[in-house]
Design a protein around this motif. Structure first.
Motif, PDB file in Angstrom:
ATOM      1  N   GLU A  71       0.802  -1.222   0.000  1.00  0.00           N
ATOM      2  CA  GLU A  71       0.000   0.000   0.000  1.00  0.00           C
ATOM      3  C   GLU A  71       0.837   1.275   0.000  1.00  0.00           C
ATOM      4  OE1 GLU A  71      -2.496  -3.323   1.239  1.00  0.00           O
ATOM      5  OE2 GLU A  71      -0.503  -2.634   1.853  1.00  0.00           O
ATOM      6  N   ASP A  72       2.132   1.166   0.334  1.00  0.00           N
ATOM      7  CA  ASP A  72       3.004   2.334   0.294  1.00  0.00           C
ATOM      8  C   ASP A  72       3.351   2.745  -1.135  1.00  0.00           C
ATOM      9  OD1 ASP A  72       3.104   2.645   3.028  1.00  0.00           O
ATOM     10  OD2 ASP A  72       4.885   1.392   3.275  1.00  0.00           O
ATOM     11  N   ILE A  73       3.075   1.875  -2.107  1.00  0.00           N
ATOM     12  CA  ILE A  73       3.316   2.194  -3.514  1.00  0.00           C
ATOM     13  C   ILE A  73       1.998   2.679  -4.110  1.00  0.00           C
ATOM     14  CG2 ILE A  73       4.107   1.331  -5.745  1.00  0.00           C
ATOM     15  CD1 ILE A  73       5.622  -0.866  -4.268  1.00  0.00           C
ATOM     16  N   LEU A  74       1.892   3.992  -4.325  1.00  0.00           N
ATOM     17  CA  LEU A  74       0.646   4.558  -4.832  1.00  0.00           C
ATOM     18  C   LEU A  74       0.500   4.347  -6.331  1.00  0.00           C
ATOM     19  CD1 LEU A  74       0.486   7.936  -2.866  1.00  0.00           C
ATOM     20  CD2 LEU A  74      -0.577   5.740  -2.298  1.00  0.00           C
ATOM     21  N   ASN A  75       1.611   4.413  -7.061  1.00  0.00           N
ATOM     22  CA  ASN A  75       1.547   4.230  -8.513  1.00  0.00           C
ATOM     23  C   ASN A  75       2.921   3.800  -9.008  1.00  0.00           C
ATOM     24  OD1 ASN A  75       0.036   4.446 -11.041  1.00  0.00           O
ATOM     25  ND2 ASN A  75       1.535   6.011 -11.549  1.00  0.00           N
ATOM     26  N   ILE A  76       2.901   3.008 -10.072  1.00  0.00           N
ATOM     27  CA  ILE A  76       4.151   2.572 -10.684  1.00  0.00           C
ATOM     28  C   ILE A  76       3.912   2.444 -12.183  1.00  0.00           C
ATOM     29  CG2 ILE A  76       3.634   0.130 -10.259  1.00  0.00           C
ATOM     30  CD1 ILE A  76       6.693  -0.239  -9.805  1.00  0.00           C
ATOM     31  N   ALA A  77       4.787   3.034 -12.971  1.00  0.00           N
ATOM     32  CA  ALA A  77       4.623   3.047 -14.427  1.00  0.00           C
ATOM     33  C   ALA A  77       5.943   2.680 -15.077  1.00  0.00           C
ATOM     34  CB  ALA A  77       4.156   4.420 -14.898  1.00  0.00           C
TER      35      ALA A  77
END
Length: 262
Positions: free
Chosen positions: A94-100
């Motif tokens: 949950e600490d990763i809000l977005n990854i692209a």
């Protein structure tokens, strides 16, 4: 520690679910065919061979350049999650809000974290687990059967995470020994199974950095096929980490905290 909906652990090219565009991603290539010269029986001759692919991926976190990871392509999501976890930048998915991810030209990954600065990780108390010594020999056989890329190239490391019963929880293989461990930890983190890991098995030497990765993930037993370094042994003794190396078919060395084996 449930995985968040837009991320998943993968065994191939990694992207967020909602932005998958297979036509725009370069084909995944883990090994490359080459022609080499081999010296044997007093002469040089040409021979077809396979070499492991190694390529950079640039990591940006919250708009700031974080690192350039030289890795075997594939498992990129697991690699990034495990890498950030090992640095205590994240504690849960949950600490990763977005990854692209972008694979146009130089490979790049842009990550947005919930916490913009490093978090202080609080280590849980070591679990009072006990392991039958013979189990490590069984895990060694299972481990070596999974090393398909190493069998083809001879130039990769691997890491496997097991439960106390010997169940394989996650696996990572890469040209870098740190990357292999990060891939395995990242996969378990994203799948919500990291808390079940008791044994980490590595193909590489047991160095200090790998010992710290194990304790960050609260893994009480770190073992491998090669030897341990002096700094890793000192660290393991001080942090209640059981450190085992030079695993053969019927023997191994215990460098620290052998009380877990009985």
């Amino acid at each position: 520690m449930a995985p968040i909906s837009h991320l998943r652990a993968v065994s191939g090219q990694a992207e967020p679910r909602r932005t998958e565009r297979p036509a725009e991603v370069r084909p995944l290539q883990l090994a490359c065919p080459v022609t080499i010269q081999r010296y044997s029986d007093g002469k040089l001759s040409f021979k077809d061979d396979q070499i492991a692919e190694e390529a950079d991926i640039r990591l940006t976190v919250n708009g700031q350049a974080e690192a350039i990871l030289a890795r075997t392509p594939g498992d990129d999501l697991n690699l990034v999650a495990g890498y950030l976890f090992s640095l205590s930048r994240v504690m849960c998915p949950e600490d990763i809000l977005n990854i692209a991810f972008s694979y146009h030209g130089p490979s790049r990954v842009d990550v947005v974290l919930k916490t913009p600065v490093a978090v202080r990780r609080i280590y849980p108390s070591p679990r009072p687990v006990h392991i039958a010594p013979e189990l490590l020999f069984e895990l060694k056989e299972l481990f070596e059967r999974r090393q398909s890329l190493f069998k083809n190239t001879g130039s990769t490391h691997a890491a496997a995470l097991f439960s106390v019963e010997g169940e394989l929880i996650s696996y990572g293989e890469d040209v870098g020994r740190h990357n292999a461990f990060d891939k395995a930890v990242g996969r378990a983190l994203l799948e919500g199974t990291l808390e079940s890991v008791t044994i980490a098995m590595l193909s590489s030497r047991l160095a200090l950095e790998l010992a710290t990765k194990a304790t960050t993930a609260n893994i009480p037993v770190l073992c491998g096929f090669s030897a341990a370094t002096s700094s890793a042994i000192t660290y393991a003794e001080r942090n209640n980490l059981s450190l085992v190396g030079r695993i053969k078919d019927n023997s191994f060395n215990v460098y620290a905290n052998g009380w877990r084996f009985r």
